[in-house]
Design a protein around this motif. Sequence first.
Motif, PDB file in Angstrom:
ATOM      1  N   GLN A 135       1.186  -4.491   4.022  1.00  0.00           N
ATOM      2  CA  GLN A 135       0.180  -4.687   5.055  1.00  0.00           C
ATOM      3  C   GLN A 135      -0.519  -6.021   4.787  1.00  0.00           C
ATOM      4  O   GLN A 135      -0.443  -6.563   3.677  1.00  0.00           O
ATOM      5  CB  GLN A 135      -0.839  -3.548   5.086  1.00  0.00           C
ATOM      6  CG  GLN A 135      -1.823  -3.531   3.937  1.00  0.00           C
ATOM      7  CD  GLN A 135      -2.900  -2.474   4.126  1.00  0.00           C
ATOM      8  OE1 GLN A 135      -2.788  -1.574   4.946  1.00  0.00           O
ATOM      9  NE2 GLN A 135      -3.956  -2.570   3.324  1.00  0.00           N
ATOM     10  N   ILE A 136      -1.179  -6.565   5.803  1.00  0.00           N
ATOM     11  CA  ILE A 136      -1.840  -7.864   5.655  1.00  0.00           C
ATOM     12  C   ILE A 136      -2.973  -7.745   4.638  1.00  0.00           C
ATOM     13  O   ILE A 136      -3.780  -6.817   4.696  1.00  0.00           O
ATOM     14  CB  ILE A 136      -2.359  -8.362   7.013  1.00  0.00           C
ATOM     15  CG1 ILE A 136      -1.168  -8.657   7.941  1.00  0.00           C
ATOM     16  CG2 ILE A 136      -3.210  -9.616   6.845  1.00  0.00           C
ATOM     17  CD1 ILE A 136      -1.563  -9.000   9.353  1.00  0.00           C
ATOM     18  N   ALA A 137      -3.008  -8.702   3.720  1.00  0.00           N
ATOM     19  CA  ALA A 137      -4.004  -8.689   2.648  1.00  0.00           C
ATOM     20  C   ALA A 137      -5.279  -9.406   3.087  1.00  0.00           C
ATOM     21  O   ALA A 137      -5.254 -10.283   3.951  1.00  0.00           O
ATOM     22  CB  ALA A 137      -3.431  -9.364   1.405  1.00  0.00           C
ATOM     23  N   GLY A 138      -6.382  -9.018   2.474  1.00  0.00           N
ATOM     24  CA  GLY A 138      -7.640  -9.712   2.695  1.00  0.00           C
ATOM     25  C   GLY A 138      -8.371  -9.253   3.937  1.00  0.00           C
ATOM     26  O   GLY A 138      -7.981  -8.305   4.613  1.00  0.00           O
ATOM     27  N   VAL A 178       0.866  -1.183   0.000  1.00  0.00           N
ATOM     28  CA  VAL A 178       0.000   0.000   0.000  1.00  0.00           C
ATOM     29  C   VAL A 178       0.901   1.231   0.000  1.00  0.00           C
ATOM     30  O   VAL A 178       2.037   1.186   0.472  1.00  0.00           O
ATOM     31  CB  VAL A 178      -0.931   0.035   1.230  1.00  0.00           C
ATOM     32  CG1 VAL A 178      -1.920  -1.106   1.183  1.00  0.00           C
ATOM     33  CG2 VAL A 178      -0.145   0.020   2.524  1.00  0.00           C
ATOM     34  N   GLU A 179       0.366   2.292  -0.533  1.00  0.00           N
ATOM     35  CA  GLU A 179       1.140   3.539  -0.553  1.00  0.00           C
ATOM     36  C   GLU A 179       0.807   4.362   0.688  1.00  0.00           C
ATOM     37  O   GLU A 179      -0.364   4.581   0.997  1.00  0.00           O
ATOM     38  CB  GLU A 179       0.820   4.344  -1.808  1.00  0.00           C
ATOM     39  CG  GLU A 179       1.677   5.601  -1.950  1.00  0.00           C
ATOM     40  CD  GLU A 179       1.471   6.303  -3.273  1.00  0.00           C
ATOM     41  OE1 GLU A 179       0.858   7.393  -3.261  1.00  0.00           O
ATOM     42  OE2 GLU A 179       1.904   5.740  -4.306  1.00  0.00           O
ATOM     43  N   ILE A 180       1.828   4.780   1.417  1.00  0.00           N
ATOM     44  CA  ILE A 180       1.655   5.613   2.602  1.00  0.00           C
ATOM     45  C   ILE A 180       2.634   6.777   2.559  1.00  0.00           C
ATOM     46  O   ILE A 180       3.614   6.756   1.809  1.00  0.00           O
ATOM     47  CB  ILE A 180       1.871   4.812   3.909  1.00  0.00           C
ATOM     48  CG1 ILE A 180       3.300   4.279   3.988  1.00  0.00           C
ATOM     49  CG2 ILE A 180       0.860   3.690   4.035  1.00  0.00           C
ATOM     50  CD1 ILE A 180       3.688   3.733   5.350  1.00  0.00           C
ATOM     51  N   ASP A 181       2.343   7.790   3.364  1.00  0.00           N
ATOM     52  CA  ASP A 181       3.254   8.921   3.518  1.00  0.00           C
ATOM     53  C   ASP A 181       3.892   8.840   4.893  1.00  0.00           C
ATOM     54  O   ASP A 181       3.195   8.932   5.913  1.00  0.00           O
ATOM     55  CB  ASP A 181       2.501  10.250   3.380  1.00  0.00           C
ATOM     56  CG  ASP A 181       1.957  10.453   1.974  1.00  0.00           C
ATOM     57  OD1 ASP A 181       2.689  10.139   1.018  1.00  0.00           O
ATOM     58  OD2 ASP A 181       0.804  10.897   1.842  1.00  0.00           O
ATOM     59  N   THR A 182       5.185   8.637   4.957  1.00  0.00           N
ATOM     60  CA  THR A 182       5.902   8.748   6.222  1.00  0.00           C
ATOM     61  C   THR A 182       6.170  10.232   6.472  1.00  0.00           C
ATOM     62  O   THR A 182       5.906  11.072   5.604  1.00  0.00           O
ATOM     63  CB  THR A 182       7.237   7.974   6.186  1.00  0.00           C
ATOM     64  OG1 THR A 182       8.211   8.750   5.472  1.00  0.00           O
ATOM     65  CG2 THR A 182       7.081   6.614   5.522  1.00  0.00           C
ATOM     66  N   PRO A 183       6.677  10.616   7.633  1.00  0.00           N
ATOM     67  CA  PRO A 183       7.028  12.021   7.850  1.00  0.00           C
ATOM     68  C   PRO A 183       8.092  12.541   6.880  1.00  0.00           C
ATOM     69  O   PRO A 183       8.293  13.749   6.769  1.00  0.00           O
ATOM     70  CB  PRO A 183       7.560  12.026   9.288  1.00  0.00           C
ATOM     71  CG  PRO A 183       6.874  10.879   9.950  1.00  0.00           C
ATOM     72  CD  PRO A 183       6.785   9.828   8.892  1.00  0.00           C
ATOM     73  N   VAL A 184       8.752  11.606   6.157  1.00  0.00           N
ATOM     74  CA  VAL A 184       9.866  11.999   5.294  1.00  0.00           C
ATOM     75  C   VAL A 184       9.553  11.848   3.806  1.00  0.00           C
ATOM     76  O   VAL A 184       9.957  12.659   2.988  1.00  0.00           O
ATOM     77  CB  VAL A 184      11.125  11.169   5.649  1.00  0.00           C
ATOM     78  CG1 VAL A 184      12.292  11.529   4.735  1.00  0.00           C
ATOM     79  CG2 VAL A 184      11.505  11.360   7.103  1.00  0.00           C
TER      80      VAL A 184
END
Length: 209
Positions: A66-69, A53-59
Amino acid sequence: MEGVTVVDHPLVQHKLTLMRDKKRSTKGFRQLLNEVGMLLAYEVTRDLPLEPVEIDTPVATMQAPQIAGKKLVLAPILRAGVGFLDGMLTLVPSARVAHIGLYRDPETLQAVEYYFKAPSDLADRLVLVLDPMLATANSAVAAVDRLKERGARDMRFVCLLAAPEGIDRMRGAHPDVPIWTAAIDEHLNDHGYIVPGLGDAGDRMYGTR
């Protein structure tokens, strides 16, 4: 043994030894069962599928696993299976919970159902069936029977102790349900108790006789 995983992690084995001691208090036994439940949950979920999954870290922005399903279902067999529940929910707080009420007829040692409540979409979820003791396996087989009737297709049985007789019965009735246990003990006695075992897990957990 095919279809059976013995969790030999030192912490699991150490805590199991503490639980076997007949001098262990009700409070201590209950706390240890909770802790071992968490450790067993860690082992039994080791191969859960992941998806990016695409996430934004502080940087920066990144692709992270991440766990699927859909979320897990924890299915304790009442009473003693509930002893695993808090520890496992600490590790997997978003899991759904099914409850399976069974008691063992003292004359026949057969499982008698008195309560069953589960999520409606069991077919889409991994179900962990929980019971500290796999002795005769009558309760375990009955619980898995009911879960399959409700659509469950992907199940794993998690226990603290197993007897060879219980493993054989469970594997014969449900070869598609793998077993995770902390130890395989010697045999069952005439009353259906695991030897050397730790006594009745429900009684030791709740201080009943």
